[in-house]
Design a protein around this motif. Structure first.
Motif, PDB file in Angstrom:
ATOM      1  N   LEU A   7      14.123  -7.401   5.767  1.00  0.00           N
ATOM      2  CA  LEU A   7      13.245  -6.652   4.869  1.00  0.00           C
ATOM      3  C   LEU A   7      13.177  -7.384   3.533  1.00  0.00           C
ATOM      4  CD1 LEU A   7      11.690  -3.853   4.423  1.00  0.00           C
ATOM      5  CD2 LEU A   7      13.761  -3.153   3.212  1.00  0.00           C
ATOM      6  N   HIS A   8      11.963  -7.546   3.035  1.00  0.00           N
ATOM      7  CA  HIS A   8      11.767  -8.227   1.749  1.00  0.00           C
ATOM      8  C   HIS A   8      10.892  -7.357   0.858  1.00  0.00           C
ATOM      9  CE1 HIS A   8      10.577 -12.178  -0.535  1.00  0.00           C
ATOM     10  NE2 HIS A   8      10.960 -11.200  -1.336  1.00  0.00           N
ATOM     11  N   VAL A   9      11.477  -6.835  -0.217  1.00  0.00           N
ATOM     12  CA  VAL A   9      10.742  -6.056  -1.208  1.00  0.00           C
ATOM     13  C   VAL A   9      10.463  -6.972  -2.394  1.00  0.00           C
ATOM     14  CG1 VAL A   9      10.809  -4.063  -2.757  1.00  0.00           C
ATOM     15  CG2 VAL A   9      11.854  -3.919  -0.484  1.00  0.00           C
ATOM     16  N   ASP A  10       9.195  -7.141  -2.735  1.00  0.00           N
ATOM     17  CA  ASP A  10       8.806  -8.097  -3.768  1.00  0.00           C
ATOM     18  C   ASP A  10       7.967  -7.415  -4.845  1.00  0.00           C
ATOM     19  OD1 ASP A  10       8.265 -10.747  -4.953  1.00  0.00           O
ATOM     20  OD2 ASP A  10       6.240 -10.457  -4.161  1.00  0.00           O
ATOM     21  N   ASN A  11       8.478  -7.411  -6.078  1.00  0.00           N
ATOM     22  CA  ASN A  11       7.736  -6.921  -7.245  1.00  0.00           C
ATOM     23  C   ASN A  11       7.220  -5.490  -7.060  1.00  0.00           C
ATOM     24  OD1 ASN A  11       6.665  -7.251  -9.869  1.00  0.00           O
ATOM     25  ND2 ASN A  11       4.662  -7.799  -9.044  1.00  0.00           N
ATOM     26  N   LEU A  12       8.013  -4.635  -6.434  1.00  0.00           N
ATOM     27  CA  LEU A  12       7.589  -3.252  -6.162  1.00  0.00           C
ATOM     28  C   LEU A  12       7.480  -2.478  -7.474  1.00  0.00           C
ATOM     29  CD1 LEU A  12       6.952  -1.062  -4.065  1.00  0.00           C
ATOM     30  CD2 LEU A  12       9.405  -0.591  -3.940  1.00  0.00           C
ATOM     31  N   THR A  13       6.291  -1.959  -7.726  1.00  0.00           N
ATOM     32  CA  THR A  13       5.992  -1.284  -8.986  1.00  0.00           C
ATOM     33  C   THR A  13       5.354   0.073  -8.687  1.00  0.00           C
ATOM     34  OG1 THR A  13       5.606  -3.441 -10.016  1.00  0.00           O
ATOM     35  CG2 THR A  13       4.782  -1.502 -11.193  1.00  0.00           C
ATOM     36  N   VAL A  14       5.915   1.126  -9.273  1.00  0.00           N
ATOM     37  CA  VAL A  14       5.448   2.491  -9.000  1.00  0.00           C
ATOM     38  C   VAL A  14       5.183   3.216 -10.309  1.00  0.00           C
ATOM     39  CG1 VAL A  14       6.070   4.741  -8.017  1.00  0.00           C
ATOM     40  CG2 VAL A  14       6.658   2.637  -6.787  1.00  0.00           C
ATOM     41  N   ASP A  15       4.047   3.910 -10.380  1.00  0.00           N
ATOM     42  CA  ASP A  15       3.660   4.677 -11.566  1.00  0.00           C
ATOM     43  C   ASP A  15       3.611   6.167 -11.235  1.00  0.00           C
ATOM     44  OD1 ASP A  15       3.310   2.250 -12.836  1.00  0.00           O
ATOM     45  OD2 ASP A  15       1.156   2.179 -12.424  1.00  0.00           O
ATOM     46  N   ILE A  57       9.947   2.429  -0.232  1.00  0.00           N
ATOM     47  CA  ILE A  57      10.056   1.576   0.949  1.00  0.00           C
ATOM     48  C   ILE A  57       9.561   2.311   2.187  1.00  0.00           C
ATOM     49  CG2 ILE A  57      11.722   0.491   2.522  1.00  0.00           C
ATOM     50  CD1 ILE A  57      13.373  -0.263   0.024  1.00  0.00           C
ATOM     51  N   LEU A  58       9.911   3.599   2.283  1.00  0.00           N
ATOM     52  CA  LEU A  58       9.583   4.389   3.471  1.00  0.00           C
ATOM     53  C   LEU A  58       8.226   5.093   3.381  1.00  0.00           C
ATOM     54  CD1 LEU A  58      13.119   5.882   4.047  1.00  0.00           C
ATOM     55  CD2 LEU A  58      11.884   4.424   5.650  1.00  0.00           C
ATOM     56  N   GLY A  59       7.511   4.901   2.286  1.00  0.00           N
ATOM     57  CA  GLY A  59       6.220   5.563   2.127  1.00  0.00           C
ATOM     58  C   GLY A  59       6.336   7.054   1.976  1.00  0.00           C
ATOM     59  N   LEU A  60       7.403   7.509   1.310  1.00  0.00           N
ATOM     60  CA  LEU A  60       7.650   8.945   1.125  1.00  0.00           C
ATOM     61  C   LEU A  60       7.574   9.364  -0.339  1.00  0.00           C
ATOM     62  CD1 LEU A  60      10.637   9.422   3.602  1.00  0.00           C
ATOM     63  CD2 LEU A  60       8.278  10.180   3.925  1.00  0.00           C
ATOM     64  N   LEU A  61       6.863   8.616  -1.129  1.00  0.00           N
ATOM     65  CA  LEU A  61       6.728   8.950  -2.544  1.00  0.00           C
ATOM     66  C   LEU A  61       5.986  10.276  -2.730  1.00  0.00           C
ATOM     67  CD1 LEU A  61       5.717   5.470  -3.986  1.00  0.00           C
ATOM     68  CD2 LEU A  61       7.839   6.690  -4.497  1.00  0.00           C
ATOM     69  N   PRO A  62       6.256  10.971  -3.841  1.00  0.00           N
ATOM     70  CA  PRO A  62       5.472  12.177  -4.143  1.00  0.00           C
ATOM     71  C   PRO A  62       3.976  11.852  -4.190  1.00  0.00           C
ATOM     72  CG  PRO A  62       7.318  11.947  -5.667  1.00  0.00           C
ATOM     73  CD  PRO A  62       7.267  10.688  -4.873  1.00  0.00           C
ATOM     74  N   ALA A  63       3.158  12.857  -3.905  1.00  0.00           N
ATOM     75  CA  ALA A  63       1.712  12.627  -3.805  1.00  0.00           C
ATOM     76  C   ALA A  63       1.120  12.040  -5.082  1.00  0.00           C
ATOM     77  CB  ALA A  63       1.010  13.944  -3.463  1.00  0.00           C
ATOM     78  N   GLU A  64       1.709  12.408  -6.229  1.00  0.00           N
ATOM     79  CA  GLU A  64       1.146  11.938  -7.497  1.00  0.00           C
ATOM     80  C   GLU A  64       1.584  10.517  -7.851  1.00  0.00           C
ATOM     81  OE1 GLU A  64       4.862  14.376  -8.487  1.00  0.00           O
ATOM     82  OE2 GLU A  64       3.172  14.439  -7.086  1.00  0.00           O
ATOM     83  N   ALA A  65       2.567   9.980  -7.123  1.00  0.00           N
ATOM     84  CA  ALA A  65       3.051   8.625  -7.396  1.00  0.00           C
ATOM     85  C   ALA A  65       2.088   7.597  -6.826  1.00  0.00           C
ATOM     86  CB  ALA A  65       4.448   8.437  -6.821  1.00  0.00           C
ATOM     87  N   VAL A  67       1.844   3.306  -5.922  1.00  0.00           N
ATOM     88  CA  VAL A  67       2.357   1.928  -5.920  1.00  0.00           C
ATOM     89  C   VAL A  67       1.263   1.052  -6.518  1.00  0.00           C
ATOM     90  CG1 VAL A  67       3.157  -0.003  -4.522  1.00  0.00           C
ATOM     91  CG2 VAL A  67       3.813   2.331  -3.896  1.00  0.00           C
ATOM     92  N   SER A  68       1.522   0.485  -7.684  1.00  0.00           N
ATOM     93  CA  SER A  68       0.494  -0.283  -8.391  1.00  0.00           C
ATOM     94  C   SER A  68       0.611  -1.780  -8.167  1.00  0.00           C
ATOM     95  CB  SER A  68       0.535   0.030  -9.893  1.00  0.00           C
ATOM     96  OG  SER A  68       1.835  -0.180 -10.412  1.00  0.00           O
ATOM     97  N   ASP A  78       3.553  -5.925   6.071  1.00  0.00           N
ATOM     98  CA  ASP A  78       3.648  -5.246   4.783  1.00  0.00           C
ATOM     99  C   ASP A  78       3.494  -3.740   5.009  1.00  0.00           C
ATOM    100  OD1 ASP A  78       3.573  -4.317   2.180  1.00  0.00           O
ATOM    101  OD2 ASP A  78       2.232  -5.901   1.470  1.00  0.00           O
ATOM    102  N   LEU A  79       4.582  -2.999   4.801  1.00  0.00           N
ATOM    103  CA  LEU A  79       4.559  -1.557   5.063  1.00  0.00           C
ATOM    104  C   LEU A  79       3.594  -0.827   4.140  1.00  0.00           C
ATOM    105  CD1 LEU A  79       8.365  -0.779   5.632  1.00  0.00           C
ATOM    106  CD2 LEU A  79       6.636  -1.589   7.261  1.00  0.00           C
ATOM    107  N   LEU A  80       3.333  -1.377   2.974  1.00  0.00           N
ATOM    108  CA  LEU A  80       2.428  -0.716   2.029  1.00  0.00           C
ATOM    109  C   LEU A  80       0.985  -0.730   2.517  1.00  0.00           C
ATOM    110  CD1 LEU A  80       3.842  -2.016  -1.380  1.00  0.00           C
ATOM    111  CD2 LEU A  80       4.392   0.100  -0.162  1.00  0.00           C
ATOM    112  N   GLU A  81       0.689  -1.571   3.502  1.00  0.00           N
ATOM    113  CA  GLU A  81      -0.676  -1.668   4.015  1.00  0.00           C
ATOM    114  C   GLU A  81      -0.862  -0.931   5.338  1.00  0.00           C
ATOM    115  OE1 GLU A  81      -1.526  -5.811   4.287  1.00  0.00           O
ATOM    116  OE2 GLU A  81      -1.523  -6.127   2.110  1.00  0.00           O
TER     117      GLU A  81
END
Length: 336
Positions: A7-15, A57-65, A67-68, A78-81
């Motif tokens: 697993l490789h997490v690169d520059n993960l940014t969340v607002d 990582i697991l795509g379980l962020l709150p609805a208002e969050a 990933v920028s 890429d799990l984000l896609e």
């Protein structure tokens, strides 16, 4: 020792949104790698962003969050896609998750057996009888004394340690490659903590699990991890092997955490335990420059204005601190 990361997490940014309508950054360029068969500790005070990293990582962020920026790459994907249907197969299938509070994670009105069987059938196309047999095997694997009897029990009928073992059994139902354990011993007494962590070590060895252990306790990292990442204010400020981290901590925050960690036989002056002055800043009101500078005994003038990049210190160690600006190579993402 490890070549291609699992697993490789690169520059993960969340607002996240703030009350004034603006968005503020809660994860700021997190970098993280997990290699097959290793145990990695993610350490920091409450509010540093450790659990949020796992949820992202697991795509379980709150609805208002949101990933920028960044990538979360598992086996080249890429799990984000991924669409949500595919992510449901990843959760539990490729990556298992153990929550810190089993009493709230388990459904109080469903039997233990029912909940594990559903976890099995979610990822395996098997009849209920086969799923029940698998559930019993999982309970035996996590050292539940009476697996068959426990199947008919309800969460409130089990001890805290037994409930945590049940969560672990559910997380292992589909034989994931990675297990994320988020403060798995928080609500347990010291003896049961040791049993759960020893069980994780045993499972990691026998099942070749890769483990991400999220904790605020450096002592747990020292005893159960190969490598450690130290987080502060939504960012990894130091990464090193466990030996490097404890023998030569490079970031002032890491040194502060080590200084305040309780030690056997330690006597506090006037009954007070050592502590780090101040608190982790609110993500909506981060100080300028290095986020740690208001609490840092080594802060310099530039720390108040500039956000330090990550400096490669050799081996597997890197740190975000200007103390190393003349003695190391700048690496990774500079601060925003």
């Amino acid at each position: 020792m490890h070549e291609q990361p699992l697993l490789h997490v690169d520059n993960l940014t969340v607002d996240l949104p703030s009350p004034n309508g603006r968005r503020h950054r809660v994860l700021r360029g997190v970098d993280l790698t997990l290699s097959r068969g290793e145990s990695v500790g993610l350490v920091g005070e409450s509010g540093c962003g450790k659990s949020l990293t796992a949820l992202a990582i697991l795509g379980l962020l709150p609805a208002e969050a949101r990933v920028s920026a960044g990538h979360v790459v598992l086996r080249g994907n890429d799990l984000l896609e991924l669409p949500e249907a595919a992510m449901r197969r990843v959760r539990g299938g490729e990556i298992g998750l153990v929550f810190q509070e089993p009493m709230t994670a388990l459904n109080p009105v469903l039997s233990i057996g029912y909940q594990i069987i559903e976890a099995v059938r979610l990822h395996r196309r098997v009849h209920r009888r086969s799923a029940r047999q698998r559930a019993s095997e999982l309970l035996r694997q996590v050292a539940i004394p009476d697996p068959v009897g426990t199947m008919d029990a309800y969460p409130h009928q089990l001890s805290g340690g037994q409930r945590q073992r049940v969560l672990l059994a559910m997380a292992l139902a589909a034989e994931p490659a990675i297990l994320i354990a988020d403060e798995p011993t928080t609500a347990l007494d010291v003896t049961i903590q040791a049993q759960i962590l020893d069980l994780l070590d045993e499972l990691a060895e026998t099942l070749q699990l890769t483990i991400l252990l999220i904790t605020h306790d450096l002592g747990l990292v020292a005893g159960h991890c190969d490598r450690a990442l130290v987080m502060y204010a939504g960012r990894v400020v130091e990464e090193a092997s466990v030996l490097e981290l404890f023998d030569h901590p490079a970031h002032p925050y890491t040194r502060a955490l080590l200084r305040v960690a309780p030690r056997l036989g330690q006597q506090a002056a006037r009954g007070k335990l050592p502590s780090i002055p101040g608190a982790v800043p609110d993500a909506a009101r981060l100080p300028s420059g290095c986020a740690f500078h208001p609490r840092c005994p080594d802060a310099m003038a530039r720390c108040e204005q500039e956000d330090p990049p990550a400096y490669d210190l050799g081996g597997r160690q890197r740190a975000r601190c200007f103390l190393w600006s003349d003695r190391a190579t700048e690496e990774s993402h500079p601060g925003e």
